[in-house]
Design a protein around this motif. Sequence first.
Motif, short mmCIF file in Angstrom:
data_model
loop_
_atom_site.label_atom_id
_atom_site.label_comp_id
_atom_site.label_asym_id
_atom_site.label_seq_id
_atom_site.Cartn_x
_atom_site.Cartn_y
_atom_site.Cartn_z
N PRO A 1 0.80 -1.23 0.00
CA PRO A 1 0.00 0.00 0.00
C PRO A 1 0.83 1.28 0.00
O PRO A 1 0.32 2.34 -0.36
CB PRO A 1 -0.81 -0.12 1.29
N PHE A 2 2.10 1.19 0.39
CA PHE A 2 2.94 2.38 0.46
C PHE A 2 4.03 2.41 -0.61
O PHE A 2 4.89 3.30 -0.60
CB PHE A 2 3.58 2.50 1.86
N GLY A 3 4.01 1.47 -1.55
CA GLY A 3 4.99 1.48 -2.62
C GLY A 3 5.58 0.11 -2.88
O GLY A 3 5.20 -0.88 -2.24
N ARG A 4 6.51 0.06 -3.81
CA ARG A 4 7.12 -1.22 -4.19
C ARG A 4 8.40 -1.45 -3.41
O ARG A 4 9.25 -0.58 -3.31
CB ARG A 4 7.42 -1.22 -5.70
N ILE A 5 8.52 -2.68 -2.87
CA ILE A 5 9.69 -3.05 -2.08
C ILE A 5 10.39 -4.24 -2.75
O ILE A 5 9.76 -5.07 -3.41
CB ILE A 5 9.32 -3.39 -0.63
N GLY A 6 11.69 -4.30 -2.57
CA GLY A 6 12.48 -5.42 -3.07
C GLY A 6 13.90 -5.26 -2.58
O GLY A 6 14.24 -4.23 -1.98
N GLY A 7 14.74 -6.26 -2.82
CA GLY A 7 16.07 -6.18 -2.25
C GLY A 7 17.17 -6.81 -3.09
O GLY A 7 16.92 -7.70 -3.92
N LEU A 8 18.38 -6.34 -2.85
CA LEU A 8 19.61 -6.95 -3.33
C LEU A 8 20.51 -7.14 -2.11
O LEU A 8 20.54 -6.30 -1.20
CB LEU A 8 20.30 -6.07 -4.37
N ILE A 9 21.26 -8.23 -2.11
CA ILE A 9 22.02 -8.62 -0.94
C ILE A 9 23.48 -8.20 -1.06
O ILE A 9 24.16 -8.58 -2.02
CB ILE A 9 21.94 -10.14 -0.72
N CYS A 10 23.95 -7.42 -0.11
CA CYS A 10 25.36 -7.06 0.04
C CYS A 10 25.97 -6.62 -1.30
O CYS A 10 25.50 -5.67 -1.90
CB CYS A 10 26.11 -8.24 0.67
N TRP A 11 26.99 -7.34 -1.79
CA TRP A 11 27.72 -6.85 -2.96
C TRP A 11 26.95 -7.01 -4.27
O TRP A 11 27.44 -6.58 -5.31
CB TRP A 11 29.08 -7.52 -3.03
N GLU A 12 25.77 -7.61 -4.27
CA GLU A 12 24.91 -7.49 -5.44
C GLU A 12 24.66 -6.02 -5.76
O GLU A 12 24.43 -5.65 -6.91
CB GLU A 12 23.56 -8.15 -5.19
N ASN A 13 24.69 -5.20 -4.72
CA ASN A 13 24.44 -3.77 -4.90
C ASN A 13 25.58 -3.06 -5.62
O ASN A 13 25.42 -1.90 -6.01
CB ASN A 13 24.16 -3.12 -3.55
N TYR A 14 26.71 -3.75 -5.80
CA TYR A 14 27.78 -3.21 -6.63
C TYR A 14 27.62 -3.60 -8.10
O TYR A 14 28.45 -3.22 -8.93
CB TYR A 14 29.14 -3.72 -6.14
N MET A 15 26.57 -4.35 -8.42
CA MET A 15 26.34 -4.81 -9.80
C MET A 15 25.41 -3.81 -10.48
O MET A 15 24.19 -3.80 -10.24
CB MET A 15 25.72 -6.21 -9.79
N PRO A 16 25.94 -2.94 -11.36
CA PRO A 16 25.12 -1.89 -11.97
C PRO A 16 23.89 -2.42 -12.69
O PRO A 16 22.83 -1.80 -12.65
CB PRO A 16 26.08 -1.18 -12.93
N LEU A 17 24.03 -3.58 -13.34
CA LEU A 17 22.90 -4.08 -14.11
C LEU A 17 21.82 -4.67 -13.20
O LEU A 17 20.63 -4.58 -13.52
CB LEU A 17 23.38 -5.12 -15.12
N ALA A 18 22.23 -5.25 -12.08
CA ALA A 18 21.24 -5.73 -11.11
C ALA A 18 20.45 -4.55 -10.55
O ALA A 18 19.23 -4.61 -10.41
CB ALA A 18 21.92 -6.51 -9.99
N ARG A 19 21.15 -3.48 -10.24
CA ARG A 19 20.46 -2.28 -9.75
C ARG A 19 19.50 -1.74 -10.81
O ARG A 19 18.36 -1.38 -10.50
CB ARG A 19 21.47 -1.19 -9.37
N THR A 20 19.96 -1.71 -12.04
CA THR A 20 19.12 -1.18 -13.12
C THR A 20 17.84 -2.00 -13.26
O THR A 20 16.75 -1.45 -13.48
CB THR A 20 19.89 -1.17 -14.44
N ALA A 21 17.97 -3.33 -13.13
CA ALA A 21 16.78 -4.18 -13.22
C ALA A 21 15.79 -3.84 -12.12
O ALA A 21 14.57 -3.79 -12.36
CB ALA A 21 17.19 -5.65 -13.13
N MET A 22 16.30 -3.59 -10.92
CA MET A 22 15.40 -3.24 -9.82
C MET A 22 14.77 -1.87 -10.04
O MET A 22 13.58 -1.67 -9.78
CB MET A 22 16.16 -3.28 -8.49
N TYR A 23 15.55 -0.92 -10.52
CA TYR A 23 14.99 0.40 -10.82
C TYR A 23 13.87 0.29 -11.85
O TYR A 23 12.83 0.94 -11.75
CB TYR A 23 16.06 1.35 -11.35
N ALA A 24 14.10 -0.56 -12.87
CA ALA A 24 13.11 -0.71 -13.94
C ALA A 24 11.83 -1.35 -13.44
O ALA A 24 10.77 -1.21 -14.07
CB ALA A 24 13.70 -1.52 -15.09
N LYS A 25 11.90 -2.07 -12.34
CA LYS A 25 10.72 -2.66 -11.73
C LYS A 25 9.98 -1.66 -10.85
O LYS A 25 9.01 -2.01 -10.18
CB LYS A 25 11.11 -3.91 -10.92
#
Length: 318
Positions: free
Chosen positions: A162-186
């Motif tokens: 009800p307050f927005g979209r939530i999701g996660g990446l674990i630790c150094w996955e957050n250093y993966m630019p394309l993984a971040r981009t996929a989450m942003y696109a969602k």
Amino acid sequence: MEQQKVKVGVVQAAPSLLDKQSAFKQIAAYAGEARRQGVELLVFPEVFVSGYPRGMTFGNRIGSRTAEGREDFRRYSEGAMTIPGEDTELLGSIAAEHGLYLIVGALERDQEFSGATLYNSIVYMGPDGRLLGKHRKLIPTAAERLLWGQGDGSTLTVIQTPFGRIGGLICWENYMPLARTAMYAKGIDILITPTADARDTWQSTIRHIACEGRCYVLSSNQFATKSLYPKDLASFAELEQMDEVLSRGGSAIVGPLGEYRVEPVYGREALLVAELDMLQIAESRFDFDVVGHYSRPDVFQLHVNESTQSNVFFKSSL
């Protein structure tokens, strides 16, 4: 989005290593305290169930393994949970009792094939107790690859609330630019980043991600000491020279322009709480929308494979 504001909580703590019941006991206790403070979404650190085995080698050397290391790995794997399973039902009962979204880093056991492969996962429980989804870490970091398998694109999970979209990446996955981009696109609004990284540079990372994705970032790390390790580990001697504090923490909550909403906490257990104004996400994207008006799809494109990957397929004969 129906709900403009949401109060969130981030836990900085650690269970007794290899002790699943210790982890669940802490989850229940923190969930109760968080709800008393009005929290609606609560985040626990990377592999909180049943602990991040920092400093352990499991007897591994290039070209050899030890019997003691194999014994420790067996004990470690016994603390894994299946998703779904009895353990997620227990997490669901905790979430439902307190009426909150419960997001927990967990050691997950494969159910598809041998049951021997372990994954570093995030499990998402809803306030009604339902299992909403999971995410498996795509690339375990360095020596972590000895312990955990690789996730695939089928668990790049984003959940509508009800307050927005939530999701996660674990630790150094957050250093993966394309993984971040996929989450942003969602369309991620709140990014969950369970971690085992207590370095100062991690703070630069989560603040950059918040500013880049114009999203809230909830970063949860363990505060862990050597006293939480069982003394009867087969390879406990290799830990004796390590410092008593194994992970100093550094959990924090960051706003969509990269500013701290709760500054990092070090050297102790903590429950970090903040009220988030979700309207500020749209305001922050006025001048920068990383997958919208600030993207160049005529120059750059990302293709994401979200299918479940397997190397074994069974076909019935006619």
